[in-house]
Design a protein around this motif. Structure first.
Motif, PDB file in Angstrom:
ATOM      1  N   CYS A 295       0.415  -1.329  -0.066  1.00  0.00           N
ATOM      2  CA  CYS A 295      -0.101  -0.408   0.410  1.00  0.00           C
ATOM      3  C   CYS A 295       1.185   1.239   0.057  1.00  0.00           C
ATOM      4  O   CYS A 295       0.469   2.020  -0.743  1.00  0.00           O
ATOM      5  CB  CYS A 295      -1.420   0.210   1.024  1.00  0.00           C
ATOM      6  N   LEU A 296       1.853   1.175   0.752  1.00  0.00           N
ATOM      7  CA  LEU A 296       3.005   2.804   0.816  1.00  0.00           C
ATOM      8  C   LEU A 296       3.706   2.211  -0.267  1.00  0.00           C
ATOM      9  O   LEU A 296       3.921   3.477  -1.281  1.00  0.00           O
ATOM     10  CB  LEU A 296       3.826   1.882   1.729  1.00  0.00           C
ATOM     11  N   ASN A 297       3.855   1.421  -0.720  1.00  0.00           N
ATOM     12  CA  ASN A 297       4.697   1.313  -2.288  1.00  0.00           C
ATOM     13  C   ASN A 297       3.947   1.680  -3.528  1.00  0.00           C
ATOM     14  O   ASN A 297       4.186   1.982  -4.392  1.00  0.00           O
ATOM     15  CB  ASN A 297       5.241   0.026  -2.623  1.00  0.00           C
ATOM     16  N   ALA A 298       2.360   1.551  -3.616  1.00  0.00           N
ATOM     17  CA  ALA A 298       1.702   1.577  -4.629  1.00  0.00           C
ATOM     18  C   ALA A 298       1.496   3.604  -4.702  1.00  0.00           C
ATOM     19  O   ALA A 298       1.584   3.542  -5.975  1.00  0.00           O
ATOM     20  CB  ALA A 298       0.493   1.551  -4.278  1.00  0.00           C
ATOM     21  N   THR A 299       2.149   3.963  -3.738  1.00  0.00           N
ATOM     22  CA  THR A 299       1.673   5.622  -3.739  1.00  0.00           C
ATOM     23  C   THR A 299       2.324   5.636  -5.368  1.00  0.00           C
ATOM     24  O   THR A 299       2.772   6.531  -5.538  1.00  0.00           O
ATOM     25  CB  THR A 299       1.763   6.132  -2.884  1.00  0.00           C
ATOM     26  N   GLY A 300       4.109   5.319  -4.326  1.00  0.00           N
ATOM     27  CA  GLY A 300       4.917   5.700  -5.196  1.00  0.00           C
ATOM     28  C   GLY A 300       5.035   5.237  -6.708  1.00  0.00           C
ATOM     29  O   GLY A 300       5.989   6.197  -7.553  1.00  0.00           O
ATOM     30  N   ARG A 301       4.714   4.196  -6.901  1.00  0.00           N
ATOM     31  CA  ARG A 301       4.317   3.666  -8.004  1.00  0.00           C
ATOM     32  C   ARG A 301       3.329   4.740  -9.081  1.00  0.00           C
ATOM     33  O   ARG A 301       3.790   4.762 -10.253  1.00  0.00           O
ATOM     34  CB  ARG A 301       3.971   2.281  -8.298  1.00  0.00           C
ATOM     35  N   LEU A 302       1.968   4.662  -8.535  1.00  0.00           N
ATOM     36  CA  LEU A 302       0.877   5.382  -9.474  1.00  0.00           C
ATOM     37  C   LEU A 302       0.582   6.228  -9.039  1.00  0.00           C
ATOM     38  O   LEU A 302      -0.282   6.988  -9.875  1.00  0.00           O
ATOM     39  CB  LEU A 302      -0.542   4.422  -8.905  1.00  0.00           C
ATOM     40  N   ASP A 303       1.451   6.896  -7.915  1.00  0.00           N
ATOM     41  CA  ASP A 303       1.004   8.738  -7.779  1.00  0.00           C
ATOM     42  C   ASP A 303       2.223   8.923  -6.561  1.00  0.00           C
ATOM     43  O   ASP A 303       2.885   9.482  -7.449  1.00  0.00           O
ATOM     44  CB  ASP A 303      -0.203   8.738  -6.343  1.00  0.00           C
ATOM     45  N   THR A 304       2.187   9.814  -5.825  1.00  0.00           N
ATOM     46  CA  THR A 304       3.427  10.380  -5.164  1.00  0.00           C
ATOM     47  C   THR A 304       3.203   9.913  -4.025  1.00  0.00           C
ATOM     48  O   THR A 304       2.627   9.634  -3.575  1.00  0.00           O
ATOM     49  CB  THR A 304       3.400  11.788  -4.939  1.00  0.00           C
ATOM     50  N   ALA A 305       4.814   9.683  -3.895  1.00  0.00           N
ATOM     51  CA  ALA A 305       5.180   8.743  -2.066  1.00  0.00           C
ATOM     52  C   ALA A 305       4.460   9.842  -1.070  1.00  0.00           C
ATOM     53  O   ALA A 305       4.724   9.186  -0.141  1.00  0.00           O
ATOM     54  CB  ALA A 305       6.274   8.318  -2.230  1.00  0.00           C
ATOM     55  N   VAL A 306       4.741  10.785  -1.124  1.00  0.00           N
ATOM     56  CA  VAL A 306       4.656  12.567  -0.288  1.00  0.00           C
ATOM     57  C   VAL A 306       2.633  12.043   0.830  1.00  0.00           C
ATOM     58  O   VAL A 306       2.971  11.754   1.944  1.00  0.00           O
ATOM     59  CB  VAL A 306       4.480  13.740  -0.643  1.00  0.00           C
ATOM     60  N   ARG A 307       1.967  10.849  -0.178  1.00  0.00           N
ATOM     61  CA  ARG A 307       0.916  10.517   0.492  1.00  0.00           C
ATOM     62  C   ARG A 307       1.385   9.659   1.247  1.00  0.00           C
ATOM     63  O   ARG A 307       0.486  10.093   2.493  1.00  0.00           O
ATOM     64  CB  ARG A 307      -0.076  10.076  -1.020  1.00  0.00           C
ATOM     65  N   ALA A 308       1.873   8.382   1.265  1.00  0.00           N
ATOM     66  CA  ALA A 308       2.265   7.699   2.346  1.00  0.00           C
ATOM     67  C   ALA A 308       3.482   8.048   3.282  1.00  0.00           C
ATOM     68  O   ALA A 308       2.974   7.902   4.743  1.00  0.00           O
ATOM     69  CB  ALA A 308       3.176   6.058   1.723  1.00  0.00           C
ATOM     70  N   LEU A 309       3.857   9.176   3.328  1.00  0.00           N
ATOM     71  CA  LEU A 309       4.769   9.775   4.372  1.00  0.00           C
ATOM     72  C   LEU A 309       3.750  10.518   4.728  1.00  0.00           C
ATOM     73  O   LEU A 309       3.735  10.970   6.517  1.00  0.00           O
ATOM     74  CB  LEU A 309       5.271  10.995   3.785  1.00  0.00           C
ATOM     75  N   GLN A 310       2.482  11.430   4.318  1.00  0.00           N
ATOM     76  CA  GLN A 310       1.844  12.014   4.901  1.00  0.00           C
ATOM     77  C   GLN A 310       0.542  10.177   6.064  1.00  0.00           C
ATOM     78  O   GLN A 310       0.205  11.383   7.082  1.00  0.00           O
ATOM     79  CB  GLN A 310       0.571  12.167   4.236  1.00  0.00           C
ATOM     80  N   LEU A 311       0.697   9.636   5.916  1.00  0.00           N
ATOM     81  CA  LEU A 311       0.074   8.949   6.154  1.00  0.00           C
ATOM     82  C   LEU A 311       0.743   8.509   7.498  1.00  0.00           C
ATOM     83  O   LEU A 311       0.359   8.106   8.346  1.00  0.00           O
ATOM     84  CB  LEU A 311      -0.310   7.476   5.985  1.00  0.00           C
ATOM     85  N   LEU A 327      -5.143   4.770  -0.468  1.00  0.00           N
ATOM     86  CA  LEU A 327      -3.206   3.737  -0.712  1.00  0.00           C
ATOM     87  C   LEU A 327      -3.647   2.370  -0.510  1.00  0.00           C
ATOM     88  O   LEU A 327      -3.445   1.946  -1.824  1.00  0.00           O
ATOM     89  CB  LEU A 327      -2.720   3.828   0.458  1.00  0.00           C
ATOM     90  N   LYS A 328      -5.294   2.029  -0.219  1.00  0.00           N
ATOM     91  CA  LYS A 328      -5.497   0.580  -0.494  1.00  0.00           C
ATOM     92  C   LYS A 328      -6.069   0.474  -1.678  1.00  0.00           C
ATOM     93  O   LYS A 328      -5.823  -0.167  -2.878  1.00  0.00           O
ATOM     94  CB  LYS A 328      -6.372  -0.306   0.555  1.00  0.00           C
ATOM     95  N   GLN A 329      -7.247   1.832  -1.545  1.00  0.00           N
ATOM     96  CA  GLN A 329      -7.128   1.063  -3.151  1.00  0.00           C
ATOM     97  C   GLN A 329      -6.230   1.516  -4.125  1.00  0.00           C
ATOM     98  O   GLN A 329      -6.252   1.016  -5.349  1.00  0.00           O
ATOM     99  CB  GLN A 329      -8.576   3.364  -2.927  1.00  0.00           C
TER     100      GLN A 329
END
Length: 589
Positions: A295-311, A327-329
């Motif tokens: 779920c964390l890696n998916a942000t870096g793949r399809l969006d921006t990993a900044v979202r995962a850090l925010q989480l 992130l799960k979606q």
């Protein structure tokens, strides 16, 4: 079919068992992991965070702490530049939270996979300079960023590199000259002259060690113990996600991290468990590596990993759950896309005459470049050959490779490096860029230089203990828990039973991706055995070996004809309040 081998490493299993209060079978499994000395076995079975190594053993640690203390005391702005995978995100979180707590003026930047590529680049350096940043700290990157760090130094910035990747080198006449970046301090256990006893730590553990050393110098260790424990949870999370070997210090870190994560105070981790339906009490390395981490890696793949850090940095529960759901979606979407392109890759191999190639080079022009590595891994599992998956990027073609044990991917690529505009990697995985006109040339040349033999491309299954299933008991399954956490370097043990009788079979699961068998052991006892995955290959195998009628009788529960040798792992299954032993099949023949 894979070849099966019994691992027969010698030791006095009875003596080891008596010394540590374990069964000789468990002693044998531990010996098979090359854990031999008494102190190694003690640490493996009973290690605690007291067994972790002193951060001061890392080269340049004193210098790093000295720089940080000076910057904190003068409130100089510090920027942490991480990476877009789970290790880079966790490393960034550790440094950011740790430095803020120590009184630093710190912010973060994470590269965008598509716009920036991996690690530090000129754009990020320029942006830091324009923002008035005094000091850049890299984490999970930087060791190979010599020109970018030179630029930062020319602009008058202080640079600290924290990384765990291999140090780049140039080779002349068989001699290697290592190229360190011109930073003010470089912390990387793989650099020459580093005295750190265990080199296999991830970027987040390196970042944690920096915070631990800083807090010791500030004499905050006891006061900030809960914070350090939270940071160590993140280091454990990253260790599993970055597929580090779960041995030595990593095993201690992950054991500690898992026990603390069950009651974590981090709202982001709690939310990730909640949205994925994970029972906190049963949290394992599997959940981190295959459910939460993606779920964390998916942000870096399809969006921006900044979202995962925010989480991870979110303190409001409701907001954390909202971000975790997003992130799960995103990860569910990534899985669907991956499945589509895996099928396309299989068609490409089987319809385009690639089956005779020893190294598979598959071009999927429309595939999202961030999925190439995952797809390469899946195709490698199917055919047990080295695989490169290439996609069309904004500038030429990009690709990722996944290898097999007998094929050193980076060294083989070096033999055809004239074709690449950029490449890098190690034995088991690699990345590359090349021009579209060279895709077919690359496929041809990487196969021409390949020296793999037929036996190299036969998967080998190493059996820990040939053990009839009649020997399995509740006590034994409970004892196996002493070997956890399982993962790279410490796989689940493999047990084998020859000529097991199969009485009945039933396909289960909403996608029909599991089979529940009833089997008969050598003492005439019945057992439940589960097999997970697509049932079709196994059904085909049984039809060829025993005939279609025998397989039909098996599914009607009327079989006495089917006997297979299996590798398995015993487990305890609790369903609707009932607890019973269950066997999980891994391979069959």
């Amino acid at each position: 079919m894979a070849k099966w081998f019994v691992t027969a490493k010698r030791a006095d299993f009875t003596k080891i068992g008596e010394t540590f209060g374990i069964s000789p079978v468990l002693a044998r499994i531990i010996r098979n992991r090359d854990i031999i000395e008494e102190e190694e076995i003690r640490k493996y079975l009973q290690g605690t965070i007291e067994d972790m190594y002193d951060p001061g053993l890392l080269k340049d640690m004193d210098r790093t702490v000295e720089i940080l203390l000076d910057k904190i005391s003068r409130r100089k702005p510090i920027r942490i530049i991480g990476d877009y995978d789970a290790d880079g995100i966790c490393s960034t979180f550790i440094l950011h939270k740790g430095l803020l707590q120590a009184g630093a003026a710190a912010d973060t930047a994470i590269p965008h996979r598509m716009k920036d590529g991996y690690g530090l680049n000129e754009h990020l350096v320029e942006d830091a300079f324009q923002s008035g940043i005094d000091t850049i700290i890299t984490c999970d990157n930087g060791i190979a960023a010599e020109p970018q760090i030179r630029l930062a130094k020319e602009k008058g910035m202080t640079v600290i590199v924290t990384d765990h990747h291999e140090v780049p080198y140039e080779e002349t006449d068989g001699e290697r000259k290592y190229i360190l970046p011109p930073a003010d301090a470089v912390i990387d256990p793989k650099q020459e002259g580093d005295a750190y006893p265990y080199k296999g730590i991830c970027g987040a553990v390196v970042a944690y060690k920096v915070m631990e050393a800083l807090y010791r110098k500030l004499e905050l260790t006891q006061k900030e113990r809960p914070l350090l424990e939270e940071l160590l949870e993140m280091a454990a999370f990253a260790t599993v996600c970055d597929v580090m070997e779960l041995l030595d210090e990593n095993r201690v870190i992950v054991k500690f991290g898992l026990s603390h994560m069950k009651n974590t105070s981090n709202q982001g981790l709690r939310a990730l468990m909640e949205v994925n339906g994970i029972d906190k009490g049963k949290l394992s390395a599997y959940h981190i590596g295959f459910v939460m981490g993606p779920c964390l890696n998916a942000t870096g793949r399809l969006d921006t990993a900044v979202r995962a850090l925010q989480l991870l940095e979110e303190e409001d529960r409701a907001e954390a759950v909202r971000i975790a759901s997003d992130l799960k979606q995103l990860n569910d979407s990534r899985k669907e896309m991956t499945d589509i392109y895996v099928k396309q890759a299989v068609r490409s191999v089987e319809e385009n005459g690639l089956m005779q190639d020893r190294v598979l080079v598959i071009y999927l022009p429309d595939c999202h470049e961030s999925l190439a590595g995952i797809i390469a891994g899946r195709i490698r599992e199917k055919y047990y050959k080295p695989v490169f998956v290439l996609t069309r990027g904004e500038e030429g073609v990009k690709g990722s490779g996944r290898s097999i044990e007998a094929y050193h991917m980076y060294e083989e690529m070096t033999r055809v490096r004239h074709l690449f505009t950029k490449y890098g990697g190690h034995k088991m995985a690699a990345g590359l860029s090349l021009e579209e006109k060279d895709v077919e040339v690359f496929r041809r040349e990487i196969n021409e230089v390949c020296t793999l033999t037929e036996s190299d491309m036969e998967e080998r299954i190493h059996i820990d203990v040939p053990m009839p299933v009649s020997h399995v008991s509740m006590e034994f399954v409970k004892e196996l828990e002493l070997l956890e956490p399982f993962g790279n370097g410490n796989p689940k043990p493999v047990f084998a039973h020859k000529d097991l009788t199969f009485l009945s079979a039933r396909i289960l699961g909403k996608n029909g991706n599991a089979i529940r068998f009833t089997v008969l052991d050598d003492c005439r006892n019945k057992w439940e055995m589960m097999a997970f995955g697509d049932p079709e290959p196994m059904n085909d195998y049984m039809e060829k070996k025993f005939g279609q009628e025998a397989v039909e009788r098996l599914y009607l529960g009327k079989s006495q004809d089917i006997r297979l040798s299996v590798t398995y792992y015993p487990s305890i299954n609790t369903y609707q309040g009932n607890t019973k032993l269950q066997l999980v099949m891994q391979q069959y023949q």
